[in-house]
Write an enzyme that holds these catalytic residues in place. Structure first.
Site, PDB file in Angstrom:
ATOM      1  N   CYS A   1      34.221  41.572  36.272  1.00  0.00           N
ATOM      2  CA  CYS A   1      34.503  41.060  37.619  1.00  0.00           C
ATOM      3  C   CYS A   1      33.215  40.677  38.342  1.00  0.00           C
ATOM      4  O   CYS A   1      32.369  41.539  38.599  1.00  0.00           O
ATOM      5  CB  CYS A   1      35.275  42.149  38.373  1.00  0.00           C
ATOM      6  SG  CYS A   1      35.267  41.984  40.156  1.00  0.00           S
TER       7      CYS A   1
ATOM      8  N   CYS B   1      32.638  42.373  41.755  1.00  0.00           N
ATOM      9  CA  CYS B   1      32.381  43.812  41.566  1.00  0.00           C
ATOM     10  C   CYS B   1      30.891  44.082  41.388  1.00  0.00           C
ATOM     11  O   CYS B   1      30.401  45.145  41.767  1.00  0.00           O
ATOM     12  CB  CYS B   1      33.136  44.354  40.357  1.00  0.00           C
ATOM     13  SG  CYS B   1      34.937  44.267  40.518  1.00  0.00           S
TER      14      CYS B   1
END
Length: 105
Positions: free
Chosen positions: A29, A32
């Site tokens: 991600c 993230c």
């Protein structure tokens, strides 16, 4: 008698008196990857008043499913075993501190 220095479980941590911020994330991600320095800054702002955990949804699929994490990053604040707040997406440390301050003490 030998004592083990066992790490507290997720359940033990979220059932405590301190707010616990959990960052549900994944290696793949992009957004993230922005969270670790934000969480470090938040830890510097809050000290021991809050527990900050990073939870990889791919390594902990049952936990992610239990809390219905559909997208990452999803941030949740737990206190006394209950989800007190949740939001998906990146937030800055100051915003997160404002959220956590609502659930301290």
């Amino acid at each position: 008698m030998e004592t083990k220095n066992a790490q507290p479980t997720f359940g033990e941590l979220i059932n405590g008196n301190k707010p616990v911020l959990v960052d549900f994330s994944a290696e793949w991600c992009g957004p993230c990857k922005m969270m670790p320095p934000i969480l470090k800054e938040l830890k510097n702002m809050t000290g021991d008043d809050v527990v900050i955990l990073k939870m990889d949804v791919d390594r902990n699929p049952k936990l992610a499913a239990a809390y219905q994490v559909q997208s990452v990053p999803t941030l949740m604040v737990f206190r006394g075993g209950e989800v007190k707040w949740r939001q998906s997406g990146v937030m800055n440390a100051r915003e997160l501190k404002g959220v956590i301050d609502q659930f301290k003490g």
